[in-house]
Scaffold this motif. Structure first.
Motif, PDB file in Angstrom:
ATOM      1  N   GLY A 197       0.771  -1.232   0.000  1.00 52.13           N
ATOM      2  CA  GLY A 197       0.000   0.000   0.000  1.00 52.13           C
ATOM      3  C   GLY A 197       0.803   1.284   0.000  1.00 52.13           C
ATOM      4  O   GLY A 197       0.262   2.358   0.292  1.00 52.13           O
ATOM      5  N   ALA A 198       2.096   1.207  -0.360  1.00 50.13           N
ATOM      6  CA  ALA A 198       2.859   2.442  -0.543  1.00 50.13           C
ATOM      7  C   ALA A 198       2.309   3.196  -1.757  1.00 50.13           C
ATOM      8  O   ALA A 198       1.624   2.628  -2.614  1.00 50.13           O
ATOM      9  CB  ALA A 198       4.337   2.128  -0.745  1.00 50.13           C
ATOM     10  N   ASP A 199       2.607   4.471  -1.852  1.00 52.42           N
ATOM     11  CA  ASP A 199       2.144   5.252  -2.997  1.00 52.42           C
ATOM     12  C   ASP A 199       2.638   4.664  -4.312  1.00 52.42           C
ATOM     13  O   ASP A 199       3.818   4.282  -4.439  1.00 52.42           O
ATOM     14  CB  ASP A 199       2.658   6.690  -2.893  1.00 52.42           C
ATOM     15  CG  ASP A 199       1.702   7.593  -2.144  1.00 52.42           C
ATOM     16  OD1 ASP A 199       0.665   7.086  -1.664  1.00 52.42           O
ATOM     17  OD2 ASP A 199       1.986   8.802  -2.047  1.00 52.42           O
ATOM     18  N   GLY A 200       1.751   4.611  -5.298  1.00 57.34           N
ATOM     19  CA  GLY A 200       2.170   4.259  -6.645  1.00 57.34           C
ATOM     20  C   GLY A 200       3.026   5.361  -7.241  1.00 57.34           C
ATOM     21  O   GLY A 200       3.025   6.509  -6.772  1.00 57.34           O
ATOM     22  N   PHE A 201       3.754   5.031  -8.295  1.00 57.48           N
ATOM     23  CA  PHE A 201       4.704   5.956  -8.918  1.00 57.48           C
ATOM     24  C   PHE A 201       3.973   6.716 -10.018  1.00 57.48           C
ATOM     25  O   PHE A 201       3.901   6.271 -11.171  1.00 57.48           O
ATOM     26  CB  PHE A 201       5.881   5.156  -9.474  1.00 57.48           C
ATOM     27  CG  PHE A 201       7.061   5.988  -9.883  1.00 57.48           C
ATOM     28  CD1 PHE A 201       7.833   6.628  -8.934  1.00 57.48           C
ATOM     29  CD2 PHE A 201       7.404   6.130 -11.216  1.00 57.48           C
ATOM     30  CE1 PHE A 201       8.932   7.387  -9.300  1.00 57.48           C
ATOM     31  CE2 PHE A 201       8.507   6.872 -11.596  1.00 57.48           C
ATOM     32  CZ  PHE A 201       9.269   7.511 -10.638  1.00 57.48           C
ATOM     33  N   VAL A 234      -5.156  -1.162  -1.715  1.00 55.45           N
ATOM     34  CA  VAL A 234      -4.786  -2.520  -2.143  1.00 55.45           C
ATOM     35  C   VAL A 234      -5.794  -3.491  -1.528  1.00 55.45           C
ATOM     36  O   VAL A 234      -6.083  -3.415  -0.329  1.00 55.45           O
ATOM     37  CB  VAL A 234      -3.359  -2.897  -1.681  1.00 55.45           C
ATOM     38  CG1 VAL A 234      -3.026  -4.329  -2.106  1.00 55.45           C
ATOM     39  CG2 VAL A 234      -2.333  -1.926  -2.250  1.00 55.45           C
ATOM     40  N   ARG A 235      -6.296  -4.402  -2.353  1.00 53.66           N
ATOM     41  CA  ARG A 235      -7.192  -5.470  -1.889  1.00 53.66           C
ATOM     42  C   ARG A 235      -6.547  -6.821  -2.194  1.00 53.66           C
ATOM     43  O   ARG A 235      -6.225  -7.103  -3.350  1.00 53.66           O
ATOM     44  CB  ARG A 235      -8.559  -5.385  -2.559  1.00 53.66           C
ATOM     45  CG  ARG A 235      -9.415  -4.242  -2.046  1.00 53.66           C
ATOM     46  CD  ARG A 235     -10.820  -4.288  -2.625  1.00 53.66           C
ATOM     47  NE  ARG A 235     -10.860  -3.875  -4.014  1.00 53.66           N
ATOM     48  CZ  ARG A 235     -11.325  -4.623  -5.007  1.00 53.66           C
ATOM     49  NH1 ARG A 235     -11.763  -5.855  -4.770  1.00 53.66           N
ATOM     50  NH2 ARG A 235     -11.352  -4.151  -6.244  1.00 53.66           N
ATOM     51  N   ILE A 236      -6.359  -7.606  -1.161  1.00 51.10           N
ATOM     52  CA  ILE A 236      -5.700  -8.906  -1.285  1.00 51.10           C
ATOM     53  C   ILE A 236      -6.693  -9.991  -0.878  1.00 51.10           C
ATOM     54  O   ILE A 236      -7.346  -9.892   0.158  1.00 51.10           O
ATOM     55  CB  ILE A 236      -4.434  -8.953  -0.411  1.00 51.10           C
ATOM     56  CG1 ILE A 236      -3.419  -7.930  -0.936  1.00 51.10           C
ATOM     57  CG2 ILE A 236      -3.821 -10.352  -0.399  1.00 51.10           C
ATOM     58  CD1 ILE A 236      -2.183  -7.781  -0.080  1.00 51.10           C
ATOM     59  N   GLY A 249       6.227 -12.532  -0.686  1.00 53.00           N
ATOM     60  CA  GLY A 249       7.605 -12.757  -0.290  1.00 53.00           C
ATOM     61  C   GLY A 249       8.285 -11.546   0.336  1.00 53.00           C
ATOM     62  O   GLY A 249       7.779 -10.418   0.302  1.00 53.00           O
ATOM     63  N   ALA A 250       9.473 -11.808   0.862  1.00 57.24           N
ATOM     64  CA  ALA A 250      10.250 -10.782   1.545  1.00 57.24           C
ATOM     65  C   ALA A 250      10.637  -9.653   0.603  1.00 57.24           C
ATOM     66  O   ALA A 250      10.981  -9.877  -0.561  1.00 57.24           O
ATOM     67  CB  ALA A 250      11.510 -11.397   2.156  1.00 57.24           C
ATOM     68  N   GLN A 251      10.568  -8.424   1.111  1.00 58.34           N
ATOM     69  CA  GLN A 251      10.991  -7.211   0.406  1.00 58.34           C
ATOM     70  C   GLN A 251      10.181  -6.947  -0.862  1.00 58.34           C
ATOM     71  O   GLN A 251      10.630  -6.213  -1.756  1.00 58.34           O
ATOM     72  CB  GLN A 251      12.492  -7.284   0.060  1.00 58.34           C
ATOM     73  CG  GLN A 251      13.416  -7.458   1.239  1.00 58.34           C
ATOM     74  CD  GLN A 251      13.427  -6.251   2.163  1.00 58.34           C
ATOM     75  OE1 GLN A 251      13.231  -5.128   1.721  1.00 58.34           O
ATOM     76  NE2 GLN A 251      13.662  -6.483   3.446  1.00 58.34           N
ATOM     77  N   THR A 252       9.018  -7.522  -0.967  1.00 59.93           N
ATOM     78  CA  THR A 252       8.130  -7.244  -2.100  1.00 59.93           C
ATOM     79  C   THR A 252       7.308  -6.000  -1.808  1.00 59.93           C
ATOM     80  O   THR A 252       6.929  -5.731  -0.672  1.00 59.93           O
ATOM     81  CB  THR A 252       7.218  -8.460  -2.370  1.00 59.93           C
ATOM     82  OG1 THR A 252       7.978  -9.438  -3.071  1.00 59.93           O
ATOM     83  CG2 THR A 252       5.997  -8.103  -3.189  1.00 59.93           C
ATOM     84  N   THR A 253       7.015  -5.227  -2.863  1.00 58.41           N
ATOM     85  CA  THR A 253       6.231  -4.007  -2.732  1.00 58.41           C
ATOM     86  C   THR A 253       5.010  -4.073  -3.644  1.00 58.41           C
ATOM     87  O   THR A 253       5.132  -4.360  -4.835  1.00 58.41           O
ATOM     88  CB  THR A 253       7.069  -2.769  -3.106  1.00 58.41           C
ATOM     89  OG1 THR A 253       8.222  -2.707  -2.257  1.00 58.41           O
ATOM     90  CG2 THR A 253       6.268  -1.499  -2.943  1.00 58.41           C
ATOM     91  N   ILE A 254       3.851  -3.824  -3.074  1.00 66.15           N
ATOM     92  CA  ILE A 254       2.608  -3.749  -3.842  1.00 66.15           C
ATOM     93  C   ILE A 254       2.036  -2.351  -3.629  1.00 66.15           C
ATOM     94  O   ILE A 254       1.604  -1.997  -2.522  1.00 66.15           O
ATOM     95  CB  ILE A 254       1.603  -4.824  -3.393  1.00 66.15           C
ATOM     96  CG1 ILE A 254       2.227  -6.220  -3.531  1.00 66.15           C
ATOM     97  CG2 ILE A 254       0.312  -4.721  -4.204  1.00 66.15           C
ATOM     98  CD1 ILE A 254       1.350  -7.340  -2.995  1.00 66.15           C
ATOM     99  N   ASP A 255       2.045  -1.533  -4.687  1.00 64.94           N
ATOM    100  CA  ASP A 255       1.645  -0.132  -4.562  1.00 64.94           C
ATOM    101  C   ASP A 255       0.127   0.021  -4.561  1.00 64.94           C
ATOM    102  O   ASP A 255      -0.596  -0.738  -5.227  1.00 64.94           O
ATOM    103  CB  ASP A 255       2.220   0.682  -5.727  1.00 64.94           C
ATOM    104  CG  ASP A 255       3.727   0.856  -5.617  1.00 64.94           C
ATOM    105  OD1 ASP A 255       4.270   0.630  -4.518  1.00 64.94           O
ATOM    106  OD2 ASP A 255       4.348   1.227  -6.633  1.00 64.94           O
TER     107      ASP A 255
END
Length: 341
Positions: free
Chosen positions: A184-188, A206-208, A215-221
């Motif tokens: 849920g970080a800001d999209g670019f 974000v809806r999951i 996985g580790a260190q993955t980003t979903i904007d």
């Protein structure tokens, strides 16, 4: 300090758990899984890739999971399966050293007074949970995790250490998020006014879905307008970047270091190979498989396997091939002239 003793299983009980046909001694005890090369007599191994079939002659494994076609290659105890790799996956559940289920709130956790959570939830050290968050039953929130305001988390979810879930995110049931992931970080998003880039504020979230693993260190904007959506059963490897407004179809697999630009739609049961990527605003049909390190630059409307890039070769041959690639346009024009003549 003595570790917990791992449980052993008879070969007969393993056969029953994985749905395999046992050939050999049903009472032999198996203490774990191991590769063909390193297995000892108390270990179970498997053969799913025939590149390793020569190890069947030398392995010390107490038993091996093999296909019907390969069963004659191994003379020892064996479990015959139509899909040895799937059988191996089912067997692995027997031997996993799962952490003990915990409940309670660590004294160092910082929870807003409006947070809603049942008594069977565990909140680890230094967790921060903001206002109006709702957490379901039997969740395990690992140390250092931050959960933003108004996020809703379903039942039996877990986060490893130092996960960030930003505001207004929704998680289904049985979602597992590994260390360092950011949801849920800001999209670019930026618009250029001729002199500088102007930020486009990201107003979606974000809806999951259910049974998703991240996985580790993955980003979903988060989405710019609509939400970024990860459907049920999706599995995402480490260090993946999923841009704003992407829609990932159910049971799709995304391998390590994949990069998806904004507004990419992946159908159901797709596979994105490691290091592959997709440009923005394209759609892949259901059951598309993209090879590792491939770039998808246009939509794909038919299921199948797709690849891009050049094959591995010695550097001197690659340099020669690259120079010839630059000459293709002129060669094509010369060929057309010859055909006209």
């Amino acid at each position: 300090m003595t570790g917990r003793k791992k449980e052993c299983y008879s070969l007969a009980s393993i056969a029953n758990a994985i749905g395999g046909t046992l050939v050999g001694e049903p009472e032999i005890l198996i203490s774990g899984l191991c590769s063909l090369q390193k297995a000892s007599p108390d270990k179970l191994s498997f053969l799913s890739n025939r590149a390793y079939k020569h190890y069947l002659k030398t392995t010390s494994a107490g038993a091996v999971i093999v296909s019907n076609d390969d069963q004659l290659l191994f003379s020892g105890n064996k479990l015959i399966s139509e899909d040895p790799y799937l059988a191996y996956a089912l067997a692995s559940k027997l031997f996993v050293d799962s952490p003990k289920f915990l409940s309670g709130i660590h004294s160092s956790a910082n929870l807003h007074s409006s947070v809603s959570l049942p008594k069977d939830v565990f909140i680890g050290p230094n967790v921060v949970i903001e206002e109006d968050v709702v957490i379901g039953h039997r969740c395990q929130i690992g140390s250092g995790t931050t959960i933003g305001a108004r996020t809703v988390i379903g039942d039996e979810c877990s986060t490893s250490a130092n996960v960030v879930i930003d505001k207004d995110v929704t998680l289904g049931d049985r979602v597992k998020i590994h260390s360092g992931a950011v949801i849920g970080a800001d999209g670019f998003g930026y618009a250029f006014d001729g002199e500088k880039s102007i930020k486009i504020f990201q107003l979606g979230s974000v809806r999951i879905g259910d049974d998703v693993e991240i996985g580790a260190q993955t980003t979903i904007d988060r989405g710019a307008l609509d939400d970024t959506v990860i459907c049920d059963g999706v599995k995402i490897d480490n260090q993946v970047q999923i841009g704003h407004n992407c829609h990932i179809g159910k049971h799709t697999i995304i391998c390590g270091c994949v990069g998806l630009a904004g507004s990419v739609t992946l159908g159901a049961y797709c596979v994105m190979g490691g290091g592959s990527g997709a440009v923005g605003h394209i759609t892949l049909a259901d059951r598309v498989q993209v090879s590792a390190m491939s770039l998808v630059s246009q939509s794909i409307s038919e299921a199948g396997r797709y690849s891009a890039g050049t094959v591995q070769m010695k550097t001197r041959d690659w340099k020669r091939a690259t120079m010839r690639f630059k000459e293709l346009d002129s060669l094509a024009k010369r060929l057309k002239r010859l055909e006209r003549d």
